[in-house]
Design a protein around this motif. Sequence first.
Motif, PDB file in Angstrom:
ATOM      1  N   TYR A   1       0.863  -1.159   0.000  1.00  0.00           N
ATOM      2  CA  TYR A   1       0.000   0.000   0.000  1.00  0.00           C
ATOM      3  C   TYR A   1       0.913   1.225   0.000  1.00  0.00           C
ATOM      4  O   TYR A   1       1.940   1.239   0.671  1.00  0.00           O
ATOM      5  CB  TYR A   1      -0.932  -0.003   1.227  1.00  0.00           C
ATOM      6  CG  TYR A   1      -1.696   1.291   1.288  1.00  0.00           C
ATOM      7  CD1 TYR A   1      -2.673   1.547   0.344  1.00  0.00           C
ATOM      8  CD2 TYR A   1      -1.363   2.272   2.206  1.00  0.00           C
ATOM      9  CE1 TYR A   1      -3.321   2.766   0.321  1.00  0.00           C
ATOM     10  CE2 TYR A   1      -2.006   3.485   2.187  1.00  0.00           C
ATOM     11  CZ  TYR A   1      -2.983   3.740   1.240  1.00  0.00           C
ATOM     12  OH  TYR A   1      -3.600   4.955   1.205  1.00  0.00           O
TER      13      TYR A   1
ATOM     14  N   ASP B   1      -0.371  -0.726  -4.620  1.00  0.00           N
ATOM     15  CA  ASP B   1      -1.755  -0.832  -4.174  1.00  0.00           C
ATOM     16  C   ASP B   1      -2.124   0.575  -3.708  1.00  0.00           C
ATOM     17  O   ASP B   1      -1.926   0.905  -2.542  1.00  0.00           O
ATOM     18  CB  ASP B   1      -1.806  -1.845  -3.025  1.00  0.00           C
ATOM     19  CG  ASP B   1      -3.214  -2.106  -2.555  1.00  0.00           C
ATOM     20  OD1 ASP B   1      -4.165  -1.751  -3.273  1.00  0.00           O
ATOM     21  OD2 ASP B   1      -3.358  -2.671  -1.455  1.00  0.00           O
TER      22      ASP B   1
ATOM     23  N   PHE C   1      -4.954   2.800  -4.207  1.00  0.00           N
ATOM     24  CA  PHE C   1      -6.229   3.414  -3.844  1.00  0.00           C
ATOM     25  C   PHE C   1      -6.456   3.184  -2.360  1.00  0.00           C
ATOM     26  O   PHE C   1      -5.911   2.237  -1.780  1.00  0.00           O
ATOM     27  CB  PHE C   1      -7.377   2.751  -4.602  1.00  0.00           C
ATOM     28  CG  PHE C   1      -7.736   3.430  -5.907  1.00  0.00           C
ATOM     29  CD1 PHE C   1      -7.755   4.813  -6.013  1.00  0.00           C
ATOM     30  CD2 PHE C   1      -8.082   2.662  -7.014  1.00  0.00           C
ATOM     31  CE1 PHE C   1      -8.114   5.432  -7.214  1.00  0.00           C
ATOM     32  CE2 PHE C   1      -8.440   3.265  -8.214  1.00  0.00           C
ATOM     33  CZ  PHE C   1      -8.454   4.650  -8.316  1.00  0.00           C
ATOM     34  N   GLY C   2      -7.290   4.022  -1.767  1.00  0.00           N
ATOM     35  CA  GLY C   2      -7.638   3.762  -0.375  1.00  0.00           C
ATOM     36  C   GLY C   2      -7.770   5.027   0.445  1.00  0.00           C
ATOM     37  O   GLY C   2      -7.229   6.081   0.091  1.00  0.00           O
TER      38      GLY C   2
ATOM     39  N   THR D   1      -2.488   0.755  -9.262  1.00  0.00           N
ATOM     40  CA  THR D   1      -3.933   0.505  -9.309  1.00  0.00           C
ATOM     41  C   THR D   1      -4.749   1.775  -9.453  1.00  0.00           C
ATOM     42  O   THR D   1      -5.894   1.714  -9.884  1.00  0.00           O
ATOM     43  CB  THR D   1      -4.416  -0.271  -8.074  1.00  0.00           C
ATOM     44  OG1 THR D   1      -4.106   0.487  -6.897  1.00  0.00           O
ATOM     45  CG2 THR D   1      -3.759  -1.634  -7.985  1.00  0.00           C
ATOM     46  N   CYS D   2      -4.182   2.948  -9.102  1.00  0.00           N
ATOM     47  CA  CYS D   2      -4.975   4.172  -9.219  1.00  0.00           C
ATOM     48  C   CYS D   2      -4.864   4.794 -10.613  1.00  0.00           C
ATOM     49  O   CYS D   2      -5.468   5.835 -10.874  1.00  0.00           O
ATOM     50  CB  CYS D   2      -4.603   5.182  -8.128  1.00  0.00           C
ATOM     51  SG  CYS D   2      -2.925   5.829  -8.251  1.00  0.00           S
TER      52      CYS D   2
ATOM     53  N   TYR E   1      -7.440   0.779 -13.497  1.00  0.00           N
ATOM     54  CA  TYR E   1      -8.761   0.552 -12.879  1.00  0.00           C
ATOM     55  C   TYR E   1      -9.883   0.433 -13.897  1.00  0.00           C
ATOM     56  O   TYR E   1     -10.950  -0.060 -13.580  1.00  0.00           O
ATOM     57  CB  TYR E   1      -9.035   1.556 -11.756  1.00  0.00           C
ATOM     58  CG  TYR E   1      -9.291   3.004 -12.085  1.00  0.00           C
ATOM     59  CD1 TYR E   1     -10.460   3.410 -12.730  1.00  0.00           C
ATOM     60  CD2 TYR E   1      -8.397   3.986 -11.665  1.00  0.00           C
ATOM     61  CE1 TYR E   1     -10.705   4.751 -12.964  1.00  0.00           C
ATOM     62  CE2 TYR E   1      -8.633   5.333 -11.898  1.00  0.00           C
ATOM     63  CZ  TYR E   1      -9.798   5.712 -12.561  1.00  0.00           C
ATOM     64  OH  TYR E   1     -10.051   7.033 -12.786  1.00  0.00           O
TER      65      TYR E   1
ATOM     66  N   GLY F   1     -11.005   5.535  -5.102  1.00  0.00           N
ATOM     67  CA  GLY F   1     -11.159   4.134  -5.463  1.00  0.00           C
ATOM     68  C   GLY F   1     -11.690   4.042  -6.888  1.00  0.00           C
ATOM     69  O   GLY F   1     -11.880   5.068  -7.556  1.00  0.00           O
ATOM     70  N   THR F   2     -11.938   2.834  -7.323  1.00  0.00           N
ATOM     71  CA  THR F   2     -12.436   2.648  -8.684  1.00  0.00           C
ATOM     72  C   THR F   2     -13.932   2.931  -8.743  1.00  0.00           C
ATOM     73  O   THR F   2     -14.719   2.255  -8.068  1.00  0.00           O
ATOM     74  CB  THR F   2     -12.231   1.184  -9.119  1.00  0.00           C
ATOM     75  OG1 THR F   2     -10.856   0.847  -8.986  1.00  0.00           O
ATOM     76  CG2 THR F   2     -12.690   0.979 -10.548  1.00  0.00           C
TER      77      THR F   2
ATOM     78  N   ASP G   1     -14.200  -1.446  -3.186  1.00  0.00           N
ATOM     79  CA  ASP G   1     -13.246  -1.899  -2.175  1.00  0.00           C
ATOM     80  C   ASP G   1     -11.875  -2.090  -2.854  1.00  0.00           C
ATOM     81  O   ASP G   1     -11.794  -2.630  -3.958  1.00  0.00           O
ATOM     82  CB  ASP G   1     -13.765  -3.246  -1.652  1.00  0.00           C
ATOM     83  CG  ASP G   1     -12.879  -3.851  -0.583  1.00  0.00           C
ATOM     84  OD1 ASP G   1     -11.913  -3.202  -0.152  1.00  0.00           O
ATOM     85  OD2 ASP G   1     -13.173  -4.997  -0.179  1.00  0.00           O
ATOM     86  N   THR G   2     -10.817  -1.632  -2.186  1.00  0.00           N
ATOM     87  CA  THR G   2      -9.493  -1.747  -2.830  1.00  0.00           C
ATOM     88  C   THR G   2      -9.027  -3.190  -2.956  1.00  0.00           C
ATOM     89  O   THR G   2      -8.073  -3.464  -3.680  1.00  0.00           O
ATOM     90  CB  THR G   2      -8.428  -0.954  -2.058  1.00  0.00           C
ATOM     91  OG1 THR G   2      -8.403  -1.409  -0.713  1.00  0.00           O
ATOM     92  CG2 THR G   2      -8.731   0.524  -2.099  1.00  0.00           C
TER      93      THR G   2
ATOM     94  N   ASP H   1      -8.901  -4.311  -6.462  1.00  0.00           N
ATOM     95  CA  ASP H   1      -7.679  -3.988  -7.209  1.00  0.00           C
ATOM     96  C   ASP H   1      -6.646  -5.107  -7.085  1.00  0.00           C
ATOM     97  O   ASP H   1      -5.982  -5.475  -8.046  1.00  0.00           O
ATOM     98  CB  ASP H   1      -7.029  -2.700  -6.670  1.00  0.00           C
ATOM     99  CG  ASP H   1      -8.020  -1.548  -6.555  1.00  0.00           C
ATOM    100  OD1 ASP H   1      -9.102  -1.645  -7.142  1.00  0.00           O
ATOM    101  OD2 ASP H   1      -7.690  -0.564  -5.865  1.00  0.00           O
TER     102      ASP H   1
END
Length: 928
Positions: free
Chosen positions: A51, A88, A90-91, A135-136, A141, A455-456, A517-518, A521
């Motif tokens: 993360y 990782d 997003f969040g 992932t962002c 995504y 997030g996505t 929810d991450t 991802d």
Amino acid sequence: MGSTRTMSDSSSGYDPSAIEPKWQAEWDDAEVFRTPDSAEDVEYVLAMFPYTSGNLHMGHVRNYTITDAYSRYRRMQGEDVLHPMGWDSFGLPAENAAEERDTSPEEWTRKCIESMKAQMSEMGFGYDWDREVTTCDPEYYRWNQWLFKRFHEEGLVERKGSEVNWCPSCETVLADEQVEGEAELCWRCDTPVTQRDLDQWFLTITDYADELVDDIDELAGWPESVRAMQRDWIGRQHGARVPFEVEGYGEVEIFTTRLDTIHGATFFAVAPDSEIAQDLAKEDEDVAHFVEEVADPDGDEPNGVATDLTATNPATGEEIPVFVADFVLSDVGTGALMAVPAHDERDHAFATKKDVPIRPVIRPEDSEDDQRESSGQASGDLPDVEETAFTEDGVVDHSEVPADAAGTGGSDPADYDGLASADARSALEDDLPGAGHDKQYRLRDWGISRQRYWGTPIPMVHCEECGAVPVPDEDLPVELPEFVQTTGNPLDEVDEFVQTTCPDCGGPAERETDTMDTFVDSSWYFLRYTSPDREDAPFDTARANDWLPVDQYVGGIEHAVMHLLYARFVTKAISDLELLDHREPFQNLVTQGMVQLDGEKMSKSKGNVVSPQNIVEEYGADTARLFMMQAARPERDFDWKDEGVESSHRFLTRLYDAVEAHVDSPPAGEAGDVTDYVRREIDRVTAIADESYEQLTFTEALRETRELLSLLDRYAEATEPHAETVEAALSTIVRLLAPVAPHVTEELWSELGRADDQRESAERASGETASGEGFVAEAEWPTADGDLGRHQLERQLVEDTREDVRQIVDVADIEDPSHVEIAVAPEWKFEAHAIAREFDGDNLVGEIMSDERFRGEDGAPDYAKDLQAELQTLTETLDAATEAEVLARARWLIAEEFDAEVTVRAGEDADADLVRKAEPGRPAINIE
RNA sequence: GCGAGGGUAGCCAAGCCUGGAAACGGCGGCGGACUCAAGAUCCGCUCCCGUAGGGGUCCAAGGGUUCAAAUCCCUUCCCUCGCACCA
């Protein structure tokens, strides 16, 4: 760290701060860690991506050192290795950070990535950065959204209104997996979780519950603990569904795992929020009072209230009372249950409290061992259930079921008497009207809606006319708008984002503002690494089929359930979309232990954090890596110890100095016994180290390299060393150490190459890999001559013999030994020993003495008797000639230690009186 | 309570799957070599007894299987983690 820097001997030229950046740049330029798309059947080594918090902590460093060392090892063995890294990213923390620092989540996250990437480079981790996955990024995504749509088409997406876990601090919902412990705390911020009723998007992971639990059996490369946790989490239970007739409500189904006890069911219970209870509460004040005021589903005590209703036990035909009870949970089983006080603890407690009859129908199984034990109950009798329930399986015994209860329920209860519990269950399942086999799961569908910005976006549009409509593929990705500071979900505040048109009818519509929810991802990122730039698909199916599954996955135990379960589910779902042949993503899994300080977990709040940056500045990355890999095997916790770090650093310094000294002024000695010994030792070390890397333990390998370096010191003390042998040893150490301490070994490898070039190539021992050619990261992994077992026998013989000499000198109090004579047992004893090892008759002495090879030998009958006595314990030995050779090579060790002359003789050449005492594996020794 | 993993010499820790050495290695301690000295490095010892390689006791506790157990089986105790009014 200490302020005094005494670690590195000031005379040493070892300077990590100069070496490490240099080689990092060289690897980069030469693209050492790139994996071409054309590679076939790659070794896929993967660490759980971090993360993006902005900082690597020791746990990360340990995790990534393990995969880096392993992938470097594999690469040196000539494998094509895929070792990628990503983010990782997003969040929620990024939103909080943005708020605190007046920036945006995106900007903040990009900075974190930049800084963590730099830290990884400083540690010397060799990743294929061409395959970096973030992932962002919309490019990533969009495929979350695309997969969501495919899942939607397959019926794996549901929108349900339901009571969900809500974290007031994070202002979002949480999946069941993300709520921890009895206190129900948020997994991220430890805030107590509350409940809310919301419309949510779910992925129906429960559709895969059976496969997810069944396939655990095949995950032989996973730790047992993780497999057990996943099994528990899915919580499949086999049982039966049985309808009970409840007056006024028709058939009400119950679920039970103990259908064999149904004849002992003396009451029926429904959940306080069940339809029946709600209904009754309208009329019945007691029920209403209980439901509203008393019921406490979280309490320890089972509470309940009687109703005016009765249910018909379909097995006995009896009318049994119906209770509303708070221990009945509407989301477990069917929300109604048959209660068998005699065979269930909780039912027993409730029955005692409410004065309901307790009737045993199962007795303990007959078994000889049990006869008199088990609390004094003779077997064959029903158990005494007055005080406590008998909850185990046993044998059906309906002798206490009232005769008049029979008849109405169809079959005669006595028909089942004598059946084992399991057999009774299946018989009753068949016989009872309306009953059937059923399975229950603890696993719930995966709620992926989050009321957060970072997030996505869930690619759905809400149209008043058409309902929830997916965004067409060509409009993907649905990109996040610019961040706005607000309480609640920032997406709700951005009109340009929310207001849209319906893809179906073209009318005005609103976008879904929940994000995913991450864990979505991270549930498929390992697939994206195979083709991170594909613009027309989430990944390249052909390549993923070839490269997956991940051969070695390494990460923290905290992901045992959530991430690993989601990833398995998504892999299976993707497989069913026919995008992938594999159904399991990770073949071998290691969950690494914690890095602790004084037995305590490092944490900011405790202030006991050791920062990787400080260690790198102080000692260099190689030292940090070496210490970590040496301190404990990967799966165990270990304590960070300054002494250990210093010891690792000293070792690297010594090695550095040893190579420098060798290259600057190579020794000029000739080969001899000592050299032979060292050569043999190189093979031994190699054999052990290889095994250790193979098993992903590292500790033994690193220990052996230390011992080999020490041996070189002794070598030089004993004699003028043979240059090529020393070089072979150093080259071996450097290569065996290269996966763990890559920078310094790279430097030394090139130094050794310089020495190699200075010498005529003809001088070089034939078959020897030349040192210094290219990178050590790409050098050939050393291979050992001879198998491990043999090496161990040899080492054992030398150790034992030296030990014996020491003992004799000590025990006999020999002041100043001048001569040590070692006599190997004569050939015939080895032959007799070999015969004895194979022998499986009664009379070994006869067998040996009838063999004419032994008849004339001095002491043969006695030795045969000795062998007979030890017949069972004989293990393999070397042969006579090898034993003599091995000891001859080791002679110098004893000579050095005692400053005495040492002779080694074959049994045939030695003094007869002395030789008599010698046996295979145990030469005779005389000291004067 | 259920499930998983553990308990090895002063401390840390390997071995246990595939039974056969008082049990790898490290730290700490003791002795020695080197050194003017300290540090670093190297060698040895570190359960008890022992003037020729021997004997005794030992791997949480107790029992069992075996010629042989740290290792396999059973029981008990303790620790760590996960799950838990789950029908």
